[in-house]
Design a protein around this motif. Structure first.
Motif, mmCIF file in Angstrom:
data_model
loop_
_atom_site.group_PDB
_atom_site.id
_atom_site.type_symbol
_atom_site.label_atom_id
_atom_site.label_comp_id
_atom_site.label_asym_id
_atom_site.label_seq_id
_atom_site.Cartn_x
_atom_site.Cartn_y
_atom_site.Cartn_z
ATOM 1 N N VAL A 91 -14.484 -10.036 -54.009
ATOM 2 C CA VAL A 91 -14.622 -11.853 -54.646
ATOM 3 C C VAL A 91 -13.738 -12.307 -53.593
ATOM 4 C CG1 VAL A 91 -12.693 -12.156 -55.959
ATOM 5 C CG2 VAL A 91 -14.880 -12.930 -56.258
ATOM 6 N N THR A 92 -14.112 -13.645 -53.830
ATOM 7 C CA THR A 92 -13.695 -14.784 -52.398
ATOM 8 C C THR A 92 -13.368 -15.420 -53.833
ATOM 9 O OG1 THR A 92 -14.898 -13.819 -50.709
ATOM 10 C CG2 THR A 92 -13.893 -16.100 -50.701
ATOM 11 N N LEU A 93 -11.975 -15.695 -53.965
ATOM 12 C CA LEU A 93 -11.603 -17.130 -55.332
ATOM 13 C C LEU A 93 -11.930 -18.218 -54.094
ATOM 14 C CD1 LEU A 93 -8.082 -14.417 -55.459
ATOM 15 C CD2 LEU A 93 -10.616 -14.660 -56.915
ATOM 16 N N THR A 94 -11.959 -19.085 -55.135
ATOM 17 C CA THR A 94 -12.171 -20.312 -55.408
ATOM 18 C C THR A 94 -11.391 -21.239 -55.739
ATOM 19 O OG1 THR A 94 -14.370 -20.858 -56.110
ATOM 20 C CG2 THR A 94 -14.315 -19.775 -53.844
ATOM 21 N N ALA A 95 -10.994 -22.480 -56.371
ATOM 22 C CA ALA A 95 -11.043 -23.961 -56.637
ATOM 23 C C ALA A 95 -11.842 -24.071 -57.668
ATOM 24 C CB ALA A 95 -10.132 -24.458 -56.202
ATOM 25 N N ALA A 96 -11.656 -24.122 -59.206
ATOM 26 C CA ALA A 96 -12.082 -25.347 -60.075
ATOM 27 C C ALA A 96 -12.059 -26.158 -60.055
ATOM 28 C CB ALA A 96 -12.775 -24.256 -60.971
ATOM 29 N N ALA A 97 -10.746 -27.146 -58.900
ATOM 30 C CA ALA A 97 -11.485 -28.184 -59.420
ATOM 31 C C ALA A 97 -10.408 -28.882 -57.905
ATOM 32 C CB ALA A 97 -10.349 -28.755 -60.800
ATOM 33 N N THR A 98 -10.772 -30.516 -57.015
ATOM 34 C CA THR A 98 -10.342 -30.807 -57.054
ATOM 35 C C THR A 98 -8.747 -30.929 -56.364
ATOM 36 O OG1 THR A 98 -12.012 -31.240 -55.892
ATOM 37 C CG2 THR A 98 -10.022 -32.370 -54.415
ATOM 38 N N GLN A 99 -7.963 -30.035 -55.856
ATOM 39 C CA GLN A 99 -6.285 -30.458 -56.446
ATOM 40 C C GLN A 99 -5.563 -29.812 -55.183
ATOM 41 O OE1 GLN A 99 -4.226 -32.340 -57.253
ATOM 42 N NE2 GLN A 99 -4.646 -31.828 -58.959
ATOM 43 N N LEU A 100 -4.692 -30.427 -54.532
ATOM 44 C CA LEU A 100 -3.902 -29.616 -53.662
ATOM 45 C C LEU A 100 -2.465 -29.326 -54.375
ATOM 46 C CD1 LEU A 100 -1.400 -33.368 -53.173
ATOM 47 C CD2 LEU A 100 -3.001 -32.676 -51.974
ATOM 48 N N VAL A 101 -2.611 -28.255 -53.239
ATOM 49 C CA VAL A 101 -2.315 -26.651 -53.323
ATOM 50 C C VAL A 101 -0.154 -26.815 -54.051
ATOM 51 C CG1 VAL A 101 -1.365 -24.359 -52.046
ATOM 52 C CG2 VAL A 101 -3.549 -25.116 -52.305
ATOM 53 N N GLU A 102 -0.074 -26.321 -54.981
ATOM 54 C CA GLU A 102 1.655 -26.234 -55.098
ATOM 55 C C GLU A 102 2.418 -25.155 -55.293
ATOM 56 O OE1 GLU A 102 4.530 -26.732 -59.420
ATOM 57 O OE2 GLU A 102 3.204 -28.682 -59.061
ATOM 58 N N ARG A 103 1.920 -24.395 -54.957
ATOM 59 C CA ARG A 103 2.690 -23.342 -54.472
ATOM 60 C C ARG A 103 1.984 -21.496 -54.205
ATOM 61 N NH1 ARG A 103 6.567 -19.853 -58.682
ATOM 62 N NH2 ARG A 103 7.527 -18.697 -57.287
ATOM 63 N N VAL A 104 1.827 -21.180 -53.046
ATOM 64 C CA VAL A 104 1.083 -19.822 -52.750
ATOM 65 C C VAL A 104 2.337 -18.625 -53.396
ATOM 66 C CG1 VAL A 104 0.200 -18.040 -50.744
ATOM 67 C CG2 VAL A 104 0.158 -21.103 -51.136
ATOM 68 N N ARG A 105 1.545 -18.089 -53.757
ATOM 69 C CA ARG A 105 2.351 -16.637 -54.973
ATOM 70 C C ARG A 105 2.297 -15.603 -54.249
ATOM 71 N NH1 ARG A 105 3.064 -17.920 -61.213
ATOM 72 N NH2 ARG A 105 4.494 -16.070 -60.969
ATOM 73 N N PHE A 106 1.564 -15.358 -52.922
ATOM 74 C CA PHE A 106 0.982 -13.789 -52.635
ATOM 75 C C PHE A 106 1.266 -13.920 -51.281
ATOM 76 C CE2 PHE A 106 -2.904 -16.272 -51.926
ATOM 77 C CZ PHE A 106 -2.971 -15.824 -50.971
ATOM 78 N N THR A 107 1.643 -12.963 -50.493
ATOM 79 C CA THR A 107 1.294 -12.388 -48.812
ATOM 80 C C THR A 107 0.128 -12.363 -49.089
ATOM 81 O OG1 THR A 107 2.598 -10.560 -49.253
ATOM 82 C CG2 THR A 107 3.898 -12.805 -49.004
ATOM 83 N N ASP A 108 -0.578 -12.094 -47.287
ATOM 84 C CA ASP A 108 -1.174 -11.426 -46.565
ATOM 85 C C ASP A 108 -1.003 -9.792 -46.798
ATOM 86 O OD1 ASP A 108 -2.127 -13.444 -46.303
ATOM 87 O OD2 ASP A 108 -1.918 -14.220 -44.153
ATOM 88 N N GLY A 109 -2.388 -9.290 -47.234
ATOM 89 C CA GLY A 109 -2.263 -8.105 -47.555
ATOM 90 C C GLY A 109 -1.231 -7.463 -48.351
ATOM 91 N N GLN A 110 -1.637 -8.359 -49.450
ATOM 92 C CA GLN A 110 -0.882 -7.625 -50.369
ATOM 93 C C GLN A 110 -1.493 -7.333 -51.515
ATOM 94 O OE1 GLN A 110 1.997 -10.777 -52.654
ATOM 95 N NE2 GLN A 110 2.407 -9.716 -54.471
ATOM 96 N N TYR A 111 -0.861 -6.045 -52.774
ATOM 97 C CA TYR A 111 -1.894 -5.641 -53.293
ATOM 98 C C TYR A 111 -1.234 -6.460 -54.840
ATOM 99 C CZ TYR A 111 -3.026 -2.393 -57.580
ATOM 100 O OH TYR A 111 -3.542 -2.184 -58.539
ATOM 101 N N VAL A 112 -2.118 -6.739 -55.490
ATOM 102 C CA VAL A 112 -1.871 -7.405 -56.794
ATOM 103 C C VAL A 112 -2.392 -6.920 -57.705
ATOM 104 C CG1 VAL A 112 -1.664 -10.044 -55.676
ATOM 105 C CG2 VAL A 112 -3.667 -9.326 -55.923
ATOM 106 N N ALA A 113 -1.950 -6.634 -59.414
ATOM 107 C CA ALA A 113 -2.432 -6.758 -60.651
ATOM 108 C C ALA A 113 -3.545 -7.439 -60.803
ATOM 109 C CB ALA A 113 -1.319 -6.350 -61.714
#
Length: 379
Positions: free
Chosen positions: A76-98
């Motif tokens: 899947v390619t994740l997208t936003a549901a609304a127009t808004q500013l990013v406050e925090r990115v909580r992952f790193t490139d290539g990371q495994y996430v639950a």
């Protein structure tokens, strides 16, 4: 007169020296050891050293090679549901996430306020409803009035759920466990609905869709084991199974789409990788020679059969009808018999009818193995 005699004497002396040198060369040539001069094995007219092998049967797997592209088990390619500013990115490139992990937080001050406001309305509607229920129990309020305030309370609860959902849209979560790709999103960036934020792939297995001509449809079934290779890892055979077949045959291509699943515990397979699926159609035995023993000129193919009769051993150029190529072997449909001795390799150094010397006899499987290794990328 004296000068003329001088030149005549000089010419005679030079002629005498040439005769003497020629005689010495002929004498040394006649005394040369046997096999080292002209006509010996190493001289002009001698046999060319070659390696030989025997024609024998080989097991050929009748397979159809089909091409497909690897995809994650879930992608899947994740997208936003609304127009808004990013406050925090909580992952790193290539990371495994639950599954359910928060990947990106968008600014949600307004949504938080809306939730608090909705909660206040719920609390107020609940208190009002309790008072009217008390009055109704004492006989001072009608049932219709209680129903009206109960509806207002339920409406307030619905407004609270809507406010919480709007706040939830400001959190981009992983819909399933997997590996995130590369992203350029950073805090402060403005994202819009539909704009790609990051890709997420479940790489525990890959699915491969490939087109199968309808004439092979009778040999396909869900759950059938299949094997495949990749150009990236040519020595690695991947074993999987056919997960499902499409319900229709394409009317234009006369092919059906099959979907295969290949386990990917080590993560070697990546989405987008070209996969060569081998669809087996059985086995058969046939005469075969190593690919290195077959010479091709235009549309003709031939081998050099080592014949030994009266006189020196010679290489006979013999045309053959070739067939399938597999594992370093070439199928021979006509032109040879089992047990024929042929030149194993270096056929470009041999001509038809030329005397040869068999330096060694090689096993056909060893010759084929060397041929396969030389064709590998990086060999």
């Amino acid at each position: 007169m004296l000068r003329r005699h001088f030149f005549l004497v000089g010419a005679l002396v030079i002629l005498g020296l040439m005769v003497v040198v020629g005689g010495l060369r002929m004498g040394f040539g006649a005394a040369a050891p046997e096999g080292k001069g002209p006509g010996g094995p190493g001289g002009p007219g001698g046999g060319v050293p070659v390696a030989a092998t025997l024609v024998q049967t080989h097991t050929f797997n009748d397979t159809v090679e089909l091409l497909g592209v690897a995809k994650g088990r879930q992608s899947v390619t994740l997208t936003a549901a609304a127009t808004q500013l990013v406050e925090r990115v909580r992952f790193t490139d290539g990371q495994y996430v639950a599954q359910g992990a928060v990947l990106v937080e968008l600014k949600d001050a307004e949504q938080n306020a809306g939730v608090e406001q909705a909660r206040a309305r719920v609390a107020q509607a609940e208190r009002t409803l309790e008072r009217w229920r008390t009055l109704a129990d004492r006989g001072f309020a009608s049932k219709a009035a209680v129903d009206e305030h109960e509806a207002a309370y339920l409406t307030a609860q619905a407004d609270l759920s809507a406010a919480e959902a709007r706040r939830g849209d400001r959190l981009i979560r992983a819909p399933f466990a997997g590996v995130v790709g590369l992203t350029d999103i950073a805090p402060g960036a403005l994202v819009n609905p539909g704009a790609a934020i990051v890709t997420l792939d479940d790489l525990s297995a890959v699915r491969v869709d490939f087109q199968v001509p309808e004439r092979y449809l009778s040999g396909l079934a869900s759950g059938q084991t299949i094997r495949a290779r990749t150009d990236v890892y040519p020595d690695m055979v991947i074993t999987g199974r056919i997960d499902t077949l499409d319900t229709r045959v394409d009317e234009e291509t006369r092919a059906i789409t099959a979907r295969a699943i290949f386990p990917n515990p080590d993560g070697y397979l990546k989405p987008g990788m070209m996969i060569r699926v081998a669809l087996s159609r059985g086995q058969r035995e046939s005469l075969a020679v190593p690919e290195a023993a077959l010479a091709v000129q235009g549309a003709s193919a031939f081998v050099f059969v080592i014949s030994q009769g009266e006189g020196p051993t010679r290489a006979e150029q013999r045309p053959v009808v070739s067939g399938a190529r597999q594992d370093g072997f070439v199928e021979i449909r006509d032109g040879l018999a089992a047990g024929d001795r042929i030149v194993a390799n270096g056929v470009n150094k041999v001509t038809g009818g030329q005397p040869v010397q068999v330096a060694e006899t090689l096993d056909a499987a060893d010759v084929a193995r060397v041929q396969v290794a030389s064709e590998r990328p990086g060999a």
